[in-house]
Design a protein around this motif. Structure first.
Motif, PDB file in Angstrom:
ATOM      1  N   ARG A   1      -3.422   6.615   7.621  1.00  0.00           N
ATOM      2  CA  ARG A   1      -4.295   7.782   7.606  1.00  0.00           C
ATOM      3  C   ARG A   1      -4.906   8.018   6.220  1.00  0.00           C
ATOM      4  O   ARG A   1      -4.935   9.125   5.705  1.00  0.00           O
ATOM      5  N   LEU A   2      -5.411   6.933   5.648  1.00  0.00           N
ATOM      6  CA  LEU A   2      -6.072   6.987   4.348  1.00  0.00           C
ATOM      7  C   LEU A   2      -7.556   6.700   4.525  1.00  0.00           C
ATOM      8  O   LEU A   2      -7.953   6.011   5.472  1.00  0.00           O
ATOM      9  N   PRO A   3      -8.390   7.188   3.615  1.00  0.00           N
ATOM     10  CA  PRO A   3      -9.810   6.828   3.675  1.00  0.00           C
ATOM     11  C   PRO A   3      -9.980   5.319   3.464  1.00  0.00           C
ATOM     12  O   PRO A   3      -9.233   4.697   2.713  1.00  0.00           O
ATOM     13  N   TYR A   4     -10.975   4.748   4.140  1.00  0.00           N
ATOM     14  CA  TYR A   4     -11.254   3.327   3.988  1.00  0.00           C
ATOM     15  C   TYR A   4     -11.812   3.049   2.597  1.00  0.00           C
ATOM     16  O   TYR A   4     -12.488   3.890   2.011  1.00  0.00           O
ATOM     17  N   HIS A   5     -11.544   1.865   2.085  1.00  0.00           N
ATOM     18  CA  HIS A   5     -12.013   1.513   0.743  1.00  0.00           C
ATOM     19  C   HIS A   5     -13.420   0.936   0.752  1.00  0.00           C
ATOM     20  O   HIS A   5     -13.972   0.645  -0.301  1.00  0.00           O
TER      21      HIS A   5
ATOM     22  N   MET B   1       0.865  -1.167   0.000  1.00  0.00           N
ATOM     23  CA  MET B   1       0.000   0.000   0.000  1.00  0.00           C
ATOM     24  C   MET B   1       0.907   1.223   0.000  1.00  0.00           C
ATOM     25  O   MET B   1       1.812   1.321   0.825  1.00  0.00           O
ATOM     26  N   GLU B   2       0.658   2.103  -0.948  1.00  0.00           N
ATOM     27  CA  GLU B   2       1.509   3.273  -1.108  1.00  0.00           C
ATOM     28  C   GLU B   2       0.655   4.530  -1.052  1.00  0.00           C
ATOM     29  O   GLU B   2      -0.348   4.649  -1.743  1.00  0.00           O
ATOM     30  N   LYS B   3       1.077   5.457  -0.212  1.00  0.00           N
ATOM     31  CA  LYS B   3       0.436   6.760  -0.120  1.00  0.00           C
ATOM     32  C   LYS B   3       1.140   7.669  -1.118  1.00  0.00           C
ATOM     33  O   LYS B   3       2.354   7.870  -1.043  1.00  0.00           O
ATOM     34  N   LEU B   4       0.401   8.209  -2.072  1.00  0.00           N
ATOM     35  CA  LEU B   4       1.003   8.977  -3.158  1.00  0.00           C
ATOM     36  C   LEU B   4       1.095  10.468  -2.864  1.00  0.00           C
ATOM     37  O   LEU B   4       1.831  11.182  -3.543  1.00  0.00           O
ATOM     38  N   THR B   5       0.347  10.945  -1.879  1.00  0.00           N
ATOM     39  CA  THR B   5       0.365  12.352  -1.516  1.00  0.00           C
ATOM     40  C   THR B   5       0.172  12.486  -0.018  1.00  0.00           C
ATOM     41  O   THR B   5      -0.473  11.653   0.606  1.00  0.00           O
ATOM     42  N   SER B   6       0.726  13.530   0.543  1.00  0.00           N
ATOM     43  CA  SER B   6       0.563  13.728   1.984  1.00  0.00           C
ATOM     44  C   SER B   6      -0.694  14.527   2.297  1.00  0.00           C
ATOM     45  O   SER B   6      -1.180  14.512   3.420  1.00  0.00           O
ATOM     46  N   ASN B   7      -1.227  15.242   1.310  1.00  0.00           N
ATOM     47  CA  ASN B   7      -2.438  16.038   1.501  1.00  0.00           C
ATOM     48  C   ASN B   7      -3.620  15.351   0.836  1.00  0.00           C
ATOM     49  O   ASN B   7      -3.648  15.220  -0.384  1.00  0.00           O
ATOM     50  N   ILE B   8      -4.572  14.949   1.635  1.00  0.00           N
ATOM     51  CA  ILE B   8      -5.782  14.331   1.096  1.00  0.00           C
ATOM     52  C   ILE B   8      -6.773  15.450   0.796  1.00  0.00           C
ATOM     53  O   ILE B   8      -7.136  16.214   1.689  1.00  0.00           O
ATOM     54  N   PRO B   9      -7.190  15.580  -0.467  1.00  0.00           N
ATOM     55  CA  PRO B   9      -8.082  16.683  -0.829  1.00  0.00           C
ATOM     56  C   PRO B   9      -9.466  16.515  -0.204  1.00  0.00           C
ATOM     57  O   PRO B   9      -9.935  15.390   0.000  1.00  0.00           O
ATOM     58  N   PRO B  10     -10.116  17.623   0.116  1.00  0.00           N
ATOM     59  CA  PRO B  10     -11.478  17.526   0.651  1.00  0.00           C
ATOM     60  C   PRO B  10     -12.442  17.087  -0.452  1.00  0.00           C
ATOM     61  O   PRO B  10     -12.144  17.201  -1.631  1.00  0.00           O
ATOM     62  N   GLY B  11     -13.568  16.605  -0.047  1.00  0.00           N
ATOM     63  CA  GLY B  11     -14.570  16.185  -1.018  1.00  0.00           C
ATOM     64  C   GLY B  11     -14.632  14.674  -1.148  1.00  0.00           C
ATOM     65  O   GLY B  11     -14.013  13.934  -0.381  1.00  0.00           O
ATOM     66  N   GLN B  12     -15.382  14.259  -2.121  1.00  0.00           N
ATOM     67  CA  GLN B  12     -15.617  12.832  -2.313  1.00  0.00           C
ATOM     68  C   GLN B  12     -14.403  12.150  -2.943  1.00  0.00           C
ATOM     69  O   GLN B  12     -13.800  12.662  -3.882  1.00  0.00           O
TER      70      GLN B  12
END
Length: 140
Positions: free
Chosen positions: A125-129, A13-24
């Motif tokens: 700290r990622l949104p659940y799938h 599992m790879e996090k590609l960005t440190s900032n998760i954008p708001p919204g859906q």
């Protein structure tokens, strides 16, 4: 139960960005069957032949904030043991999958891998799938 066992060979599992954008955030689950081959399992009564299913279960986020992949193998036993050769021949000749095998494998992967991927997503700290039930306060 047609699935006798499974073996995970790679979890990524790879996090590609440190900032998760708001919204859906859309999440796409893609269970892929990469190969079918003859497999066997040893039991107290002797060896049993089955179908070894090599899989790659992928999770993709849109926007692209992360991606995940779980690879491994499942030992599948068809309801009729004499169908093993037919299923393998159809795969080798046409890359055609038996519909019963496909449904059993996808359901098994979803049930077994979802909890593991939810824990990893939480730690990163990622949104659940998958949607998690939430209580809401209703005003009347």
């Amino acid at each position: 139960m047609p699935v006798l066992g499974y073996n995970i060979t790679k979890v990524e599992m790879e996090k590609l960005t440190s900032n998760i954008p708001p919204g859906q955030i859309e999440v796409k689950l893609s269970p892929k069957i990469e190969e079918l081959r003859l497999g066997e399992i040893r039991t107290p009564t002797g060896k049993m032949n089955g179908i070894e299913v090599l899989f790659d279960f992928q999770v993709e986020y849109n926007p692209q904030i992360a991606r995940a992949s779980v690879k491994g193998a499942i030992l599948y036993m068809p309801p009729q043991k004499d169908k093993i050769d037919d299923i393998l021949t159809a795969w080798e000749d046409e890359k055609k999958l038996d519909s019963v095998l496909l449904v059993e494998v996808v359901n098994f992967l979803s049930m077994e891998l979802t909890p593991m991927l939810v824990v990893i997503a939480k730690e990163m700290r990622l949104p659940y799938h998958v949607p998690i039930p939430r209580a809401e306060l209703r005003t009347q």
